[in-house]
Motif scaffolding. Structure first.
Motif, short mmCIF file in Angstrom:
data_model
loop_
_atom_site.label_atom_id
_atom_site.label_comp_id
_atom_site.label_asym_id
_atom_site.label_seq_id
_atom_site.Cartn_x
_atom_site.Cartn_y
_atom_site.Cartn_z
N ALA A 1 -2.41 -2.04 -0.89
CA ALA A 1 -1.75 -0.82 -0.53
C ALA A 1 -1.03 -1.09 0.83
O ALA A 1 0.07 -0.66 1.11
CB ALA A 1 -2.59 0.37 -0.73
N LEU B 1 7.79 -5.91 4.91
CA LEU B 1 8.39 -5.86 6.28
C LEU B 1 8.72 -7.15 7.02
O LEU B 1 9.77 -7.42 7.44
CB LEU B 1 7.65 -4.87 7.04
N ALA C 1 11.94 0.75 9.75
CA ALA C 1 10.71 0.02 9.36
C ALA C 1 9.57 1.15 9.40
O ALA C 1 8.81 1.00 8.51
CB ALA C 1 10.44 -1.04 10.21
N PHE D 1 9.82 3.06 6.31
CA PHE D 1 9.23 2.23 5.16
C PHE D 1 8.00 2.20 4.92
O PHE D 1 7.41 2.52 3.83
CB PHE D 1 10.21 0.99 5.18
N LEU D 2 7.31 1.94 5.94
CA LEU D 2 5.90 1.31 5.97
C LEU D 2 5.13 2.71 5.63
O LEU D 2 4.17 2.94 4.84
CB LEU D 2 5.49 1.20 7.42
N ALA E 1 5.77 3.73 2.33
CA ALA E 1 5.15 2.74 1.05
C ALA E 1 3.46 2.92 0.98
O ALA E 1 2.87 2.95 0.20
CB ALA E 1 5.42 1.59 1.30
N ILE E 2 2.97 2.86 2.32
CA ILE E 2 1.52 2.96 2.29
C ILE E 2 0.89 4.30 1.99
O ILE E 2 -0.10 4.24 1.20
CB ILE E 2 1.04 2.63 3.91
N LEU F 1 1.22 4.03 -1.91
CA LEU F 1 0.20 3.25 -2.50
C LEU F 1 -1.22 3.42 -2.34
O LEU F 1 -1.84 3.03 -3.38
CB LEU F 1 0.58 1.76 -1.90
N SER F 2 -1.22 3.80 -1.28
CA SER F 2 -2.94 3.80 -0.79
C SER F 2 -3.25 5.37 -1.23
O SER F 2 -4.59 5.49 -1.81
CB SER F 2 -3.16 3.65 0.80
N PHE G 1 -4.84 7.88 8.34
CA PHE G 1 -4.77 6.35 7.97
C PHE G 1 -3.58 5.94 7.74
O PHE G 1 -3.05 4.85 8.42
CB PHE G 1 -5.50 6.33 6.52
N VAL H 1 -2.26 3.03 10.50
CA VAL H 1 -2.02 1.49 9.84
C VAL H 1 -0.55 1.14 10.07
O VAL H 1 -0.10 0.09 10.43
CB VAL H 1 -2.61 1.53 8.56
N SER I 1 0.78 -1.73 12.77
CA SER I 1 1.19 -2.85 12.46
C SER I 1 2.71 -3.01 12.74
O SER I 1 3.20 -4.23 13.07
CB SER I 1 0.90 -3.06 11.04
N LEU I 2 3.44 -1.81 12.76
CA LEU I 2 4.92 -2.18 13.08
C LEU I 2 4.79 -2.49 14.70
O LEU I 2 5.61 -3.34 15.06
CB LEU I 2 5.53 -0.72 12.94
#
Lengths: 504, 330, 192
Positions: free
Chosen positions: A386, A394, C126, C129-130, C133-134, C137-138, C144, C148, C152-153
């Motif tokens: 996930a 990205l 970005a 999007f992140l 998406a996260i 999905l998670s 969290f 995350v 990471s970005l």
């Protein structure tokens, strides 16, 4: 004596030694991230090391180059996304190994074999550079063209599924490579009169899309699935394992050096050719090719690292770049007040031996960087999907943009990502597309050069091929490989083996 | 209308001075028209750090290749005219209009500095049976189409120098296309082509090492780097009409960039081009450092464009007539 | 050589691109349409390649493009004919196995990413999007997700923007000015 001293410069000056080490370490990571390329890193280093002396600057660049070529295999094995074009072949057997939880072993073997390949390349550079360079110069346009045809025949071994779909994919790749303004005549090809198409399609963008985005989209089907636990207890391969692959790796390294030394061809083509070679000569691979054969991992990795030494051959002896990275290094030498060219070896032989020494050091650092820190890398694969999937997407976007600082490349990357997703579902192999893009210019440009040189006369063109031992040899290899892929050959072979069985 | 325009320019100027007061407030993007490792790339990477130091700013260089450099030029023209995007290019854009490669050239931009000019020369394979231009022309006339000449595409240096030659002498060659003088000079050493018009800097090391020979120097006077080579005008006097002519490297910004910013950039690059390291580097490669800006640069660019455009047009490989763009005949 | 069964159920079972998906004796949903699309596209490209220089010369800029698109068209035609003869896979459907909702959603997200990249700028697009998406999905909490994705970005931004000076489209965030401001602070501090 002077030679030895120059060779040992790197070892006697701790600062240089550490810079090579640092470069190699960074190179591994740069190589591993798709979109961060060695070419890019080295050209940024030119500005960064502008005020430095030439030795430290070159040390860092050599380290990054060596490390970067090796680093491409990391993500190829772990994520099925080659970090660099020269690692495409590595993914084909490396990723299946990771799927079985054998990533540690795969990386271990890759590292040791990359080291070996690098060593062969450096040895050729040190001992035979002038001869190899003269040999590389004798390649005429028709020889390059035959080399490209030889490369295209690799489609057969890259498409294990339907050969027909492989042929389609390869031809598509060649067409993609032709998009944009033709660099020889400036004619527009496949641009549909759109300005943004003029620059052509960056092949790195195609690669990132096809491997990165389409892989991420496929992984969406299994978001919830538990990631494979990787065994990382036996990373360093045993001596008997290494010895087993030595004969093969010697052959594939030789392919790597020669292809690397030719101006115009580099590690990417070398690695694919080596993979094909391994498939041909290996009678009993550890597993069938494409499902985690060790030989399929050893061949491309030795070849692409051997190609590094090869690329330095024409650079150091003639001032002719063997590939994009050596082209930038020539610029760097120039900026630092040296005159890279055929006289460099005569005027400043110590520079040559210093680079050989730096390459050797970088190669040793590959062993060190490669065999440590694997745990961190395998953790990446064990990350929850996930998080991993959006991050891959990205990185693909950023990477595609970074190649040429162009948003257009991002669109292409996304387009080819989606296209690649369908191709994967319907059994079209992706390898041949990339192969086609890589070989497109080599084939197209040299075909035209060859036929123009003979003033459009096909008779003179064939006479040229039959009149030159080099061209004739290449032609015979092309014919042999072509025949071996056609059904006629398989029929003959089965008949012969049947007869042999009958007699026995 | 006039007052409106005046008002507009006043507005631009006041806006500009506010901007220019603390220019640069961020990194400046330098778009290099050609790929990493090429001569444009090397020259720009050699001078820009010195210029950035003089400017007290940061210039980030990026290569943007494709479309004979037209992609880079178009990109710069699409950005704001604020002096934060520089075009670092070679001579090619001056031919875009007649070759139909683009709608803009350097006359639609503001030159910051035309750094240096190169001297073209004819080099030949060592085995070629001619050692001077006179012999070469004789041989080519006796064997029409026999000599394979390396070419770098329509509008490139080779095509223009050859157009000068064919304008003077009735000769015929087979032109083998290469995507740059580097690969073509490699092919020359391997015997794939016989003759190549190239810029001195690209071939000098090979000549020094005896890997190829100079048969003609396309200039009006001898060159220190090539002792014993007579200028082409002594063999073919008609060349004097076009010379001095040569490829060049320059830094440009979009038209409309505030004058103060242009002035600051011009001063910075003029300072950078004075750096002894840079000058030595250029002279070693046979480039003539010019470091000109303003009207002087405009005149130089204009004269290059007019000579080359008409040569190309008369040689018959232009897409459009120079007249369409009011390019005067030299 | 018999290709392993490689449907969705056991995709990524240890095979790789060398042995792609698809079945030898059956056709998957949408496979025929895809093959037809390739055929039409190849024919169009062949026409386009012919338009480059026609049959002017062996050495023309259009020679290799014509040869390669002809190869595409011929192989695509045979693929269509072969695919059409195969029976359909009875256990799969387009909506479930080829284009499930998640894939369409992410395709859409990526398209939006591409469209917003220039006007909005890299950082906000970005981040958006992140996070989306996260989070999707998670299915984990906002803490969290935000930690995350933004973490990471930041890492990616530092590597690409600062170390490699890749100037991503800035859009609405004046990142270059901010960066210079901090740089000036840094050098100012260093000088003292």
């Amino acid at each position: 004596m002077d030679t030895l001293l120059a060779l040992l410069t790197v070892f006697t000056q701790p600062q240089l030694f550490l810079l090579v080490g640092l470069g190699t370490f960074l190179g591994v990571y740069i190589g591993a991230i798709p979109g961060l390329s060695v070419t890019m890193a080295v050209s940024i280093l030119i500005s960064f090391t502008f005020s430095w002396d030439v030795y430290p600057a070159i040390s860092l660049m050599v380290g990054i180059y060596m490390g970067g070529v090796y680093g491409g295999s990391r993500t190829a094995i772990l994520l099925n996304i080659p970090g660099a074009p020269s690692a495409i072949a590595t993914a084909m057997d490396g990723y299946p190994m990771a799927q079985r939880g054998e990533a540690g072993e795969a990386i271990g073997v890759t590292t040791v074999m990359s080291f070996f390949g690098g060593l062969v390349g450096i040895a050729v550079l040190a001992l035979a550079a002038p001869f190899v360079a003269e040999f590389a110069l004798t390649f005429q346009p028709r020889d390059y063209m035959l080399l490209a045809v030889l490369g295209i025949l690799l489609v057969g071994s890259l498409s294990a599924g339907s050969l027909l779909k492989g042929i389609f994919a390869g031809a598509l790749g060649i067409a993609i490579g032709a998009v944009g303004r033709d660099p020889l005549t400036f004619a527009e090809r496949f641009t549909f009169d759109f300005q943004i198409m003029e620059g052509g399609i960056s092949f790195i963008a195609v690669m990132i899309g096809m491997f990165g985005i389409s892989e991420a989209l496929l992984q969406l089907h299994h978001v919830g699935a538990e990631a494979m636990r990787q065994k990382i207890d036996r990373i360093v391969p045993s001596w008997s394992t290494v010895r087993k692959y030595l004969p093969l790796s010697l052959q594939t390294s030789s392919i790597g050096v020669i292809i690397g030394a030719l101006p115009g061809t580099g590690g990417d083509i070398a690695a694919l050719m080596a993979y094909d070679h391994a498939k041909r000569v290996t009678k009993k691979p550890t597993r069938p090719f494409g499902t985690g054969a060790m030989e399929g991992l050893v061949a491309p990795e030795t070849a692409n690292n051997a190609a590094v030494g090869g690329a330095f051959v024409p650079m150091m002896t003639l001032g002719i770049p063997g590939d994009a990275v050596t082209a930038i290094m020539i610029g760097a030498l120039f900026i630092h007040g040296l005159n890279p060219g055929p006289m460099l070896m005569v005027d400043q032989p110590q520079m040559f031996w210093f680079i050989v020494g730096a390459l050797l050091t970088a190669n040793v650092f590959i062993l060190i960087c490669g065999l440590t820190g694997i745990k961190l890398f395998t953790k990446i694969v064990e990350m929850p999907r996930a998080v991993l999937i959006p991050l891959i997407m990205l990185l693909s976007v950023v990477g595609a943009y970074a190649v040429n600082n162009s948003v257009t490349d991002v669109y292409w990357m996304l387009g080819f990502g989606v296209f690649g997703y369908f191709m994967r579902h319907y059994g079209y192999p992706l390898g041949p597309v990339i192969l086609g893009v890589i070989l497109s210019r080599l084939l197209d440009d040299n075909w035209r050069r060859a036929i123009i040189s003979e003033r459009e006369d096909l008779g003179a063109f064939s006479a040229g091929i039959f009149g030159s031992p080099l061209s004739l040899t290449l032609l015979l290899v092309v014919v042999a490989i072509f025949v071996s892929q056609t059904p006629v050959y398989a029929m003959l072979k089965s008949r012969i083996s049947k007869r042999a069985a009958d007699q026995a | 209308m006039k007052t409106f325009l005046a008002g507009l320019s006043l507005l631009a100027m006041t806006g500009g001075s506010a901007l220019a007061a603390d220019y640069p407030v961020k990194e400046i993007q330098g778009i290099i028209q050609w790929g990493a490792g090429g001569s444009t790339d090397t020259v720009m990477r050699a001078v820009t750090p010195h210029a950035a130091e003089a400017l007290g700013g940061n210039i980030v260089m990026q290569n943007k290749t494709g479309g004979v450099g037209a992609i880079a030029l178009r990109y710069v023209q699409q950005q704001d005219a604020d002096g934060y995007t520089l075009l670092m290019g070679a001579e090619n854009p001056q031919m875009y209009k007649v070759l139909g490669l683009g709608t803009d050239d350097y006359t639609d931009m503001v030159p910051i500095n035309v750094l240096a000019r190169g001297v073209p020369m004819f080099v030949a394979n060592n085995d070629a049976p001619y050692n001077s231009m006179t012999e070469f022309v004789e041989y080519a006339k006796a064997n029409p189409g026999e000599v394979r000449v390396g070419s770098t595409g329509p509008g490139g240096l080779t095509s223009i120098v050859l157009a000068m030659l064919t304008d003077q002498e009735d000769v015929e060659f087979t032109r083998v296309p290469y995507d740059g003088d580097g690969p073509a000079l490699t092919a020359l050493q391997g015997g794939a082509i016989d003759v190549m018009p190239a810029v001195l800097g690209a071939a000098i090391e090979g000549v020094k090492a005896g890997r190829m020979k100079v048969i003609g120097l396309v200039d009006t006077q001898p060159n220190d780097l090539l002792p014993g080579v007579v200028p082409i005008t002594e063999e073919i006097p008609g060349f004097a009409d076009y010379l001095p002519w040569g490829p060049f490297f320059g830094v440009f910004v979009k038209k409309g960039t505030p004058d103060e910013v242009v002035a600051e950039l011009q001063a910075a690059y003029a300072e950078g081009a004075k750096n002894p390291d840079f000058i030595e580097l250029m002279e070693d490669r046979g480039f003539i450092v010019m470091s000109i800006a303003g009207d002087e640069a405009m005149d130089f660019l204009e004269s290059y464009r007019s000579t080359s455009s008409w040569l190309v047009h008369d040689a018959g490989f232009s897409k459009k007539s120079p007249e369409e763009f009011d390019i005067p005949r030299p | 050589m018999k290709i392993d069964y490689r449907g969705d159920a056991d995709h990524h079972d240890g095979t790789s691109d060398a042995t792609p998906g698809g079945y030898e004796t059956e056709r998957r949903p949408g496979e025929l349409a895809f093959a037809l699309f390739l055929l039409v596209a190849s024919l169009y490209l062949l026409w386009e390649a012919y338009g480059i220089a026609g049959f002017e010369a062996l050495s023309s800029a259009g020679a290799v493009p014509m040869a390669t698109t002809a190869a595409m068209a011929v192989s695509a035609l045979i693929i269509v004919l072969r695919t059409a003869r195969l029976p359909k896979v009875s256990t799969e459907s387009l909506a479930r196995d080829i284009l499930p909702f998640k894939v369409i959603l992410f395709g859409g997200l990526l398209v939006c990413f591409g469209l917003l990249l220039v006007p909005l700028g890299f950082l906000p697009t970005a981040a958006l999007f992140l996070v989306l998406a996260i989070k999707y999905l998670s299915g984990r909490g906002w803490g969290f997700t935000l930690a995350v994705s933004l973490g990471s970005l930041l890492l990616i931004w530092v590597v690409f923007r600062i170390v490699f000076t890749v100037l991503m489209p800035a859009g609405i965030v004046p990142e270059a000015e901010l960066l210079q401001f901090f740089r000036n602070l840094g050098t100012g501090g260093g000088a003292q």
